[in-house]
Every structure is written in C-alpha cells, then in structure tokens.
Design a protein around this motif. Structure first.
Motif, PDB file in Angstrom:
ATOM      1  N   PHE A  48       0.639  34.249 -14.460  1.00  0.00           N
ATOM      2  CA  PHE A  48       1.090  34.582 -13.503  1.00  0.00           C
ATOM      3  C   PHE A  48       2.590  34.370 -12.774  1.00  0.00           C
TER       4      PHE A  48
ATOM      5  N   ASN B  51       5.591  39.456 -13.711  1.00  0.00           N
ATOM      6  CA  ASN B  51       4.943  40.475 -13.313  1.00  0.00           C
ATOM      7  C   ASN B  51       5.079  41.498 -14.437  1.00  0.00           C
TER       8      ASN B  51
ATOM      9  N   TYR C  70      -3.827  44.248 -15.205  1.00  0.00           N
ATOM     10  CA  TYR C  70      -4.119  42.824 -15.886  1.00  0.00           C
ATOM     11  C   TYR C  70      -5.398  42.462 -14.762  1.00  0.00           C
TER      12      TYR C  70
ATOM     13  N   VAL D  62      -5.145  41.940 -10.621  1.00  0.00           N
ATOM     14  CA  VAL D  62      -4.141  41.129 -10.201  1.00  0.00           C
ATOM     15  C   VAL D  62      -2.659  41.607 -10.465  1.00  0.00           C
ATOM     16  N   THR D  63      -2.715  42.748 -10.846  1.00  0.00           N
ATOM     17  CA  THR D  63      -1.329  43.379 -11.360  1.00  0.00           C
ATOM     18  C   THR D  63      -0.572  43.255 -10.213  1.00  0.00           C
TER      19      THR D  63
ATOM     20  N   ASP E  76       3.610  37.351  -4.246  1.00  0.00           N
ATOM     21  CA  ASP E  76       4.042  35.944  -4.835  1.00  0.00           C
ATOM     22  C   ASP E  76       3.102  34.921  -4.300  1.00  0.00           C
TER      23      ASP E  76
ATOM     24  N   LYS F 114      -0.170  35.019  -3.623  1.00  0.00           N
ATOM     25  CA  LYS F 114      -1.401  35.152  -4.148  1.00  0.00           C
ATOM     26  C   LYS F 114      -1.171  34.754  -5.680  1.00  0.00           C
ATOM     27  N   ARG F 115      -0.075  35.047  -6.285  1.00  0.00           N
ATOM     28  CA  ARG F 115       0.002  34.489  -7.561  1.00  0.00           C
ATOM     29  C   ARG F 115       0.121  33.133  -7.575  1.00  0.00           C
ATOM     30  N   SER F 116       0.993  32.647  -6.495  1.00  0.00           N
ATOM     31  CA  SER F 116       1.265  31.074  -6.563  1.00  0.00           C
ATOM     32  C   SER F 116       0.063  30.205  -6.458  1.00  0.00           C
TER      33      SER F 116
ATOM     34  N   LEU G 291      -2.945  31.503  -7.263  1.00  0.00           N
ATOM     35  CA  LEU G 291      -3.968  31.546  -8.434  1.00  0.00           C
ATOM     36  C   LEU G 291      -3.371  30.392  -9.440  1.00  0.00           C
ATOM     37  N   ARG G 292      -2.083  30.355  -9.709  1.00  0.00           N
ATOM     38  CA  ARG G 292      -1.467  29.124 -10.685  1.00  0.00           C
ATOM     39  C   ARG G 292      -2.008  27.880 -10.323  1.00  0.00           C
TER      40      ARG G 292
END
Lengths: 225, 429
Positions: free
Chosen positions: A54, A57, A63, A70-71, A75, A77-79, A81-82
């Motif tokens: 993540f 992109n 993905y 999660v494609t 930013d 939401k990806r943070s 998840l990380r």
C-alpha cells in the motif's frame, strides 16, 4: 489473503507513453504463506512489493486484500492498512537515527493510538524477543547492522500485523547475521504471519514456501504451492 | 499520535539544529518584544483616558488660542486674542454653564526662603474651584475681591500621595522640588516672590490622593495647570513678560455639567465668541476628550510605529520559520518516507511539522516576553517613557501571536511534506 488480477504499473515519462514497470500481474497469496520474489534488477520486484504494501497505487488491474478491493482506497485508508496489517523490513533498515531502539519500535504503535506506557513496555518485550535486551536506549547510530535489522524487525511486528513485507532484508548484512535475520523471519512465519520477501539471492529465496521469478515486469515463473 | 510525542520529536529536531532554530526564533522574539511593548502602551493609553474621564467628568471643554497664536503674521499688528471680557461675556450669556474659568499661565522665578526656581504660575478666576476635583483647602481660596482689585495674593497646590502606590507607577517617583519644599515648610500666610512682586500665600489646596486625581492619569508635562494660582487680573497686570496684550488670556475652561450638552454648547459658544471678534479671531474649542486625544496622539504615533515594526519582525520571523521548516522537510525526506511506511497518515506528517514550528514560535515568544518585560521595567524605572502597565494577558497574547506565526508559517512546508510520495521518499538519500 492477497489476490491480484491483471495488475499494471506505468510510470509517466515525458514525450512517451510511459514506462511500464508491471504488466498483467496475477498473483494469489494465502494467509501464512512465505513468498519470495526474485529476478534481475529493474524487473519490477520492488514495484510489486510497494503496491502489495500500500505504498503505491497500481495503474490498472485489481488488488484484493483480505477479500476487499483496495485498488481505489484513498491515502488515509491505505495508511491505516499499512499501520494495522503490514510490517515493513527494508534493506537499509530505515530506522530514525536520532531515536533510541525502543523509540523506533514505539513509533508505529503510537501512530496506531497505543498508550505510551504500553508501547514502551511492548517495545522492551520485542527487543528482548529479537535478542537485544539492554540495548533499549541505544540510538540506531550506536547499533551494528545486524542489530539495526533486528530492531527494524521488532518495529515491523510491533502492531501485530498479518503481513510482513521484506525488501532485501539481508542485503546489507554479512552472511552470518543474514542467516540469523532469515531465521527470525522464518520464526515469524511459523507463528502464522504471512511473509513476502524480495531478494536477489536464490539460496535465500529457497527458504520460502513459494517463489515467483519476475522478468520485465511480468511473473515469468512460479515455484512452489 | 499524541501532541506530547510530536513535541518530543519537535524538541529533538530543534535541539539538533540549534543555530538554525535560534536564528528563526530570534526574529520571532524581536517581534514579540515590539508587540508586547505596543500592547502595554495601548492599554496604558486607554486606561489613562478612561480613568481621566471617569474622575474629571466628561462635560468639560476649553476655548483656547491655537499654539501658533492669532492669525496676524505681522508682529507689529495688534493681535486679536481671547480676553477676560470674552470669559465674562460667556458666563453672562450662558448662565446655565456650571463653570467658566479663564486662565493665563507663565513660568516665573519663585523665591521663598531657601527656595528659588522657576515655576508655573496661573492666573484664574474664582470659578476655578468648580472644576469638580476634590481639594482640601487650608486658609482661603481666591475671592471676587482679589480678582476685582488686582490683589497680590496666591493659593498654592500641594499634591497628594498614593494610598497604595501601584508597581507600574515608578515613572512618577521623580521629586518636584517645590512640592518637597512646601511639604517641609509651613508657607500659609507667608510672603512669596513671584517674578518681580511679592504675594501673600492665602491658601493651600491639598490635592486628592493620586488614585483619585485625574492628573495622575494624564500627562505630567504641566499643561494641565500650575501649582501656584493668582487672581487672573493680577496675573494680567503684574506678572511681567506675558505674550498676551492688555485684557488677553490664554484659555477659558468651561464645564457644561453634563456630557450630552457638550456639542450644542460648543457650537453656540463658538458662534458667540466669533461674533464678539467680528469673525476674525482664530481660536479652537476642544472638549476634554479631544484634549486627551491630542495628548495621546504623539504617543499613538510612536506606538503604531513600534507595532508596525513588531508586525514586520514577527512576519520576518514567520518567514524564517517557514524557511527553516522547508529546510527541515528537505533534510528529513527519508524520515517522512519511513514514517509513512510504518503507518503515518498525511495528517500525521503535517501535524508533526506544524507542531514543531508552533513550538519554535512558542520558544521565541517566551524569550521575547522575558526580554520584553525586563526592557519595559527598565524603561519604566528610568522614567523616560509613559505609563507602563503590563497586564497578565499581554504576555499570553504575545506568545499566542508568536505561536500562531509559527503555526501559519509551517502550513505550506508541512503540506509539502505530507504530499511527498512515500516510495520516492524512502529511496531518498
């Protein structure tokens, strides 16, 4: 756990269509897998790793992470998840040099909202687990390469992630220390964590249950389950 | 991440780049010093105005000649001036006025026993006492007989002391030699020499305590009156060297009794005085508010200059902080990448840099307030500046201004930092 369909990454290049770093990548990783990604330089290993972690992109394709597409995640939401699901281990350790070993480990926990006292306690425990008891207050500058990588591994598992992403974790270490680090990774995998590791070293790659070999942005070969 | 952790990281960074941080907070400190100084002046001025009006009453005005004198430029031409007759005519025409008091002032040599110095002597009428300030009288005041017969008598003002002297009033600790003299010598009934003539001191007017005296809150330059009073007619006849000729006086103090009537009386009196001088007399009528305003104008100009310098300094400090923060962002690109990789959101990164810059502003603010208060105390103790009243909220406001400067200056660099691509940032060496 992870499913990629027709994943593509194109980097923009002036006055051309752009550089295609990943082309039609289909991949499936189950929970508890230990996956090695190998291949020559520039084949797209790191790009794939960044997308799976993540940090980047994809330009096309889908993905799925734990069943969710999660494609198109933003930013934030990806943070998240990380922070919650992934732990990173880098070749150059990437510790904050002015911070102590325990402060480096505490950092992801503090971002996740863990109380400082609890984070401190857990950082001490994690340092003990990776064999660095007594080095809690040493700054990264005062630690050897192997010790730094062990601190980085402790930081990676601080938030109890489900996936460990390791980018050439032994690249900057001597063979003996490298073996110790790999043993630790194997141990983490044995405890149920999914591990994705990028490496140039074919011998190290063999430790994984599944190996994918990449070339020119495509998966050339898959070895293992 | 909690603000305490952000502050911890911030202070580590500030400490690590000591010189760079010092230079930017130094500029902020200068700004804070200027802002604090301006705040103190603004507050002191408004306090003085309010207090002076509160004690003296707002219904007062003064008819006076302009400072440059009459409108004639020819020194040999007879000057058209305000006269005692004007004062008497105003009293006769506007009988409802509470007070109409003519005034003529002159610095003359005053000799009494061992005392010998120049003092301001003021010629007044009997109505002077109506100005509403409470005095205690020993002996007697000037009466109509004294005025009508050019009597060489005088009344002396004895200034009051503090009940509880405020700390900020150090300015007024200077000693008036004449006051010191009359405090230690019994002068009532004795003879005093004013200029070339001898006068009898018939009364001592003791001023109220300084807390209740409007003069305390106004200028101490002496423009607000003398300390020795003689009948207006006596002043006209005997005190040598008056710039006014014959029946001339300097000003007429008028009290309407209430604030509401000031404007209508002002117009009427102006028209009346003009009619008595065939419209040729150059004079002005200022109410109490205007007089106070005039007194404070020069101070206000200084104050605005200081305030502008302060704002410029604090802006320069802000630009300094912006520059430092930008430099910090560029020197910490790798760190930003690491933080993003371990789960920091864009907002986390932004708040990290904003907290650091605000903290830098805070340190600058603290230093500025500290130096500023010491400086203000020093100026006040030297007595070469006006009233200095530092209120508890002024340091807080100044520090807040410094923090806000740091905050706003950091927004752009922090935003740039948060926009960095984590992958690119991680590759940065």
């Amino acid at each position: 756990m992870i499913k990629c369909e027709n994943l593509k990454k194109v980097y923009p290049v002036k006055k051309s269509k752009g550089y295609e770093a990943l082309t039609e990548v289909d991949l499936e990783i189950k929970a508890g897998d230990f996956l090695s990604i190998t291949g020559p330089s520039g084949c797209g290993k790191s790009t794939l790793l960044h997308i799976l972690g993540f940090l980047d992109n994809p330009s096309g394709g889908k993905y799925f992470f734990q069943g969710k597409n999660v494609t198109s995640f933003n930013d934030r939401k990806r943070s998240m998840l990380r922070r919650e699901k992934i732990g990173f281990i880098f070749q150059s350790f990437n510790l904050l040099p002015r911070f102590s070993a325990s402060a480096n480990i505490m950092l992801p926990m503090l971002y996740a909202g863990v109380e400082k006292s609890e984070a401190l306690e857990r950082s001490y425990k994690l340092l003990e687990d990776v064999g660095l008891k007594g080095k809690e207050n040493n700054s990264a500058l005062e630690l050897s390469g192997g010790e730094c990588q062990r601190v980085a591994m402790a930081r990676a598992i601080a938030n109890k992630p489900e996936l460990i992403i390791a980018d050439e974790p032994t690249g900057n270490l001597d063979s003996k220390t490298g073996k110790n680090v790999m043993a630790l990774l194997k141990k983490l995998n044995g405890e149920g964590l999914t591990v994705i590791m990028v490496t140039h070293d074919n011998e190290l790659a063999k430790i994984a249950s599944k190996i994918i070999v990449m070339k020119d942005g495509r998966i050339e070969k898959t070895v293992g389950r | 991440m909690k603000i305490t952790e952000l502050l911890k990281t911030g202070s580590l960074e500030i400490w690590h780049h000591k010189m760079r941080s010092f230079l930017s907070f130094f500029a902020i400190s200068i700004g804070v010093i200027s802002i604090l100084y301006s705040l103190v002046l603004i507050y002191s001025m408004s306090f003085r105005t309010k207090k002076a009006l509160e004690i003296a009453g707002p219904g007062k005005m003064t008819v006076q000649m302009p400072r440059s004198g009459g409108e004639n430029t020819d020194p040999n031409a007879p000057k058209d001036v305000l006269t005692l007759d004007d004062s008497l005519a105003i009293r006769k025409e506007f009988q409802r006025l509470y007070m109409v008091s003519p005034s003529l002032k002159k610095y003359v040599r005053v000799t009494h026993g061992k005392f010998n110095a120049h003092q301001l002597v003021e010629g007044i009428s009997t109505e002077w006492r109506r100005r509403g300030w409470i005095y205690t009288l020993k002996g007697r005041f000037l009466n109509q007989y004294d005025v009508d017969n050019f009597e060489r008598v005088c009344v002396i003002i004895k200034t009051g002391g503090w009940i509880k002297k405020p700390k900020w009033i150090k300015l007024y600790s200077w000693k008036d030699r004449f006051q010191e003299y009359i405090k230690h010598n019994e002068v009532l009934g004795s003879t005093i020499q004013l200029g070339d003539n001898l006068y009898t001191i018939v009364g001592i007017l003791e001023e109220p305590v300084l807390e209740k005296n409007p003069k305390t809150f106004l200028s101490m330059s002496g423009r607000w009156g003398g300390k020795i009073f003689v009948p207006i007619t006596t002043a006209q006849r005997f005190l040598s060297g008056w710039s006014m000729n014959g029946d001339g006086i300097e000003s007429i103090s008028i009290d309407t009794g209430e604030e509401k009537k000031i404007n209508s009386y002002k117009k009427k009196i102006e028209k009346f005085v003009q009619s008595r001088h065939s419209g040729k007399l150059k004079f002005e009528i200022k109410d109490y508010r205007e007089l106070i305003k005039e007194q404070l104008t020069d101070k206000a100009r200084d104050m605005y200059t200081v305030l502008i310098i302060g704002i410029i300094a604090i802006l320069a400090g802000g630009i300094g902080i912006m520059n430092v923060t930008l430099a910090t962002v560029y020197s910490r690109i790798k760190e930003i990448g690491i933080r993003r990789a371990i789960g920091a959101t864009r907002m986390n990164i932004m708040s990290q840099f904003i907290v650091e810059a605000t903290f830098l502003g805070f340190i600058g603010g603290i230093a500025g307030v500290f130096i500023g208060i010491i400086g203000i105390q020093y100026l006040a103790s030297k007595g070469n500046t006006d009233m200095m009243m530092v209120q508890w909220w002024m340091p807080f406001l100044s520090i807040l201004a410094a923090m806000l400067t740091g905050f706003f200056a950091a927004i752009y660099p922090a935003w740039s930092a948060s926009k960095l691509d984590p992958v690119e940032a991680l590759k940065y060496e």
